[in-house]
Design an enzyme around this catalytic site. Structure first.
Site, PDB file in Angstrom:
ATOM      1  N   ASN A   7       0.644  -1.649  -0.443  1.00  0.00           N
ATOM      2  CA  ASN A   7       0.037   0.029   0.048  1.00  0.00           C
ATOM      3  C   ASN A   7       0.909   1.569   0.372  1.00  0.00           C
ATOM      4  OD1 ASN A   7      -2.174   1.936   0.108  1.00  0.00           O
ATOM      5  ND2 ASN A   7      -3.035   1.282   2.580  1.00  0.00           N
ATOM      6  N   ARG A  91      -3.043  -2.041  -3.607  1.00  0.00           N
ATOM      7  CA  ARG A  91      -3.233  -1.425  -4.265  1.00  0.00           C
ATOM      8  C   ARG A  91      -3.761  -1.092  -4.408  1.00  0.00           C
ATOM      9  NH1 ARG A  91      -4.782   3.428   1.078  1.00  0.00           N
ATOM     10  NH2 ARG A  91      -7.288   3.509   0.511  1.00  0.00           N
ATOM     11  N   HIS A 180     -12.558   3.560   0.068  1.00  0.00           N
ATOM     12  CA  HIS A 180     -12.795   2.525   0.710  1.00  0.00           C
ATOM     13  C   HIS A 180     -13.445   0.840   0.711  1.00  0.00           C
ATOM     14  CE1 HIS A 180     -12.962   5.880   4.124  1.00  0.00           C
ATOM     15  NE2 HIS A 180     -11.234   5.372   4.123  1.00  0.00           N
ATOM     16  N   ARG A 241     -10.664  16.545   7.254  1.00  0.00           N
ATOM     17  CA  ARG A 241     -11.945  16.467   5.783  1.00  0.00           C
ATOM     18  C   ARG A 241     -13.396  16.782   5.778  1.00  0.00           C
ATOM     19  NH1 ARG A 241     -10.893  11.333   2.586  1.00  0.00           N
ATOM     20  NH2 ARG A 241      -8.756  10.850   3.469  1.00  0.00           N
ATOM     21  N   GLU A 385      -8.222  -4.469   4.905  1.00  0.00           N
ATOM     22  CA  GLU A 385      -7.838  -4.427   3.835  1.00  0.00           C
ATOM     23  C   GLU A 385      -6.639  -5.474   3.286  1.00  0.00           C
ATOM     24  OE1 GLU A 385      -8.524  -0.548   5.090  1.00  0.00           O
ATOM     25  OE2 GLU A 385      -9.154  -0.181   3.477  1.00  0.00           O
TER      26      GLU A 385
END
Ligand code: AMP
Length: 399
Positions: A7, A91, A180, A241, A385
């Site tokens: 990743n 990823r 996601h 965010r 993940e």
């Protein structure tokens, strides 16, 4: 077969080596500050001591080189040589409309991922650098791209279109993509297993609540809506965010504060969310909860507003699916914070949700946390993940 999961961020590289058959993690680690002074590799072979190596890493190729060295090292290594790594799973943040599933990486795929760069300028170029580095150092090892956006490609048009001129979709593919996806897929499949029901028979809402946060609606085995949009800025209030805002706020603040659009976008991405809402108290929910419990107004307004937005999305997605069987909580906050789960569920009485507070207080387990007679079930499921990427990679190579 051992799968190396990579990743890659702009200055970081996270990795895990996973035995795809037993699904055990063999080692994991992180290269930080790549290309910046003070770079280091933190390497954790399972069952052995953590090794921290502070060493210059000019670029991602050097970082991958160090990772491969660590994995094959005489003393701290976990494999004899690189031939024991059967494949690499990468990823990839944005696959646009081109990728609705994981795919074997070829030159054409690299080009197609590059074409998506403008949709994720902070993430995709870094992901591509990771692919290039592995290709250079392990040219004969097959690689698979696993996309954050792929799981959401099943959304119908009514869910992914925005109410703006249609030509922007036709010309530039401006639409909701969602992110996601690997986590939403992993958690929704795991929920079906825990509930002992067929994935295809369920209506599920997955709340991935971490520093980045998103909700998705999964109906009969397909994602039908999700809260993040063209970019990961839309939807829930996140660590830094903003999530959903009236788009006119951008122009309003730009005029009031004499700022450019770029500056406002940086504020919306990096200085908003619970950090901004709390008056810079913190982007970390542990600090915010401590403030809330002390009766601090900033802590209270931030936590209440965050929970309210999650509740609103759960209501919207229940309507979108004409019902819901189970609601799942995952990611840093969703997995670990019983207080937040309880606060959100306390607003779901209308759905017939009854939380079992004793079960809700548990940690680190995949669990149904509602009472036996709760009409809608609530689950906490630690996301994984990396394992999901390893599974996808293995399936592509061997399936
Ligand atoms: P993530 O981005 O998934 O790592 O999630 C980060 C968020 O999860 C932060 O706001 C943390 O406060 C929250 N979090 C992580 N660990 C815990 C914990 N043990 N207890 C409560 N909140 C946590």
């Amino acid at each position: 077969m051992n799968i190396l999961v990579i990743n890659c961020g702009s200055s970081s590289l996270k990795f895990q080596l996973i035995d795809a058959v037993t699904e055990e993690m063999i080692a994991k680690g992180l290269c930080e500050r790549i290309g910046i002074e003070g770079s280091q590799l933190v390497y954790e072979p399972t069952g052995k001591d953590k090794v921290v190596t502070v060493t210059p890493m000019e670029d991602h190729t050097q970082a991958v080189k160090l990772v491969l060295q660590a994995l094959t090292d005489d003393k701290t290594g976990v494999v004899k040589d690189l031939s024991e790594i059967g494949a690499v799973g990468h990823r990839i943040v944005h696959g646009g409309e081109k990728f609705s599933a994981s795919t074997l990486i070829t030159e054409d795929v690299i080009k197609a991922i590059t074409d998506c760069n403008e949709l994720a300028p902070l993430h995709n170029p870094a992901n591509l650098i990771g692919i290039a580095a592995c290709k250079e150092l392990m040219p004969d090892t097959p690689m698979v791209a696993v996309f954050d956006t792929a799981f959401h490609q099943t959304m119908p048009k009514e869910a992914f279109l925005y109410g703006i001129p249609y030509e922007y979709y036709e010309k530039y593919r401006v639409r909701r993509y969602g992110f996601h996806g690997t986590s939403h897929s992993y958690v929704s499949h795991r929920a079906a297993e825990l509930l002992g029901q067929k994935y295809e028979d369920l209506k599920l809402i997955v709340c991935h609540l971490g520093n980045g946060a998103s909700v998705s609606a999964v109906k009969n085995g397909k994602c039908v809506d999700t809260s993040m949009g063209l970019t990961p800025l839309e939807g829930l209030i996140m660590g830094t965010r903003s999530g959903d805002i009236d788009p006119a706020i951008i122009e309003f603040i730009a005029h009031k504060e004499n700022k450019s659009i770029d500056e406002i976008m940086t504020i919306l991405n990096k200085k908003s969310g619970v950090l901004g809402l709390s008056g810079n108290l913190s982007s970390d929910f542990r600090d915010l909860q401590a403030a809330y419990e002390k009766g601090d107004e900033a802590g209270i307004r931030t936590i209440e507003t965050f929970a309210y937005r999650v509740t609103k999305y759960i209501g919207a997605y229940t309507a979108a699916m004409n019902g819901v069987d189970a609601i799942c909580f995952t990611a840093g906050l969703g997995e670990n914070n019983a207080f937040m789960r309880s606060l959100i569920c306390s607003r779901l009485g209308y759905l017939g949700v009854t939380l079992d507070e004793e079960l809700n207080a548990k940690r680190g387990e995949d669990l149904v946390i509602t009472t036996a007679d709760s009409k809608v079930k609530v689950l906490m499921i630690p996301t994984n993940e990396e394992l999901a990427i390893a599974r996808e990679t293995y399936a592509k190579i061997c399936g």
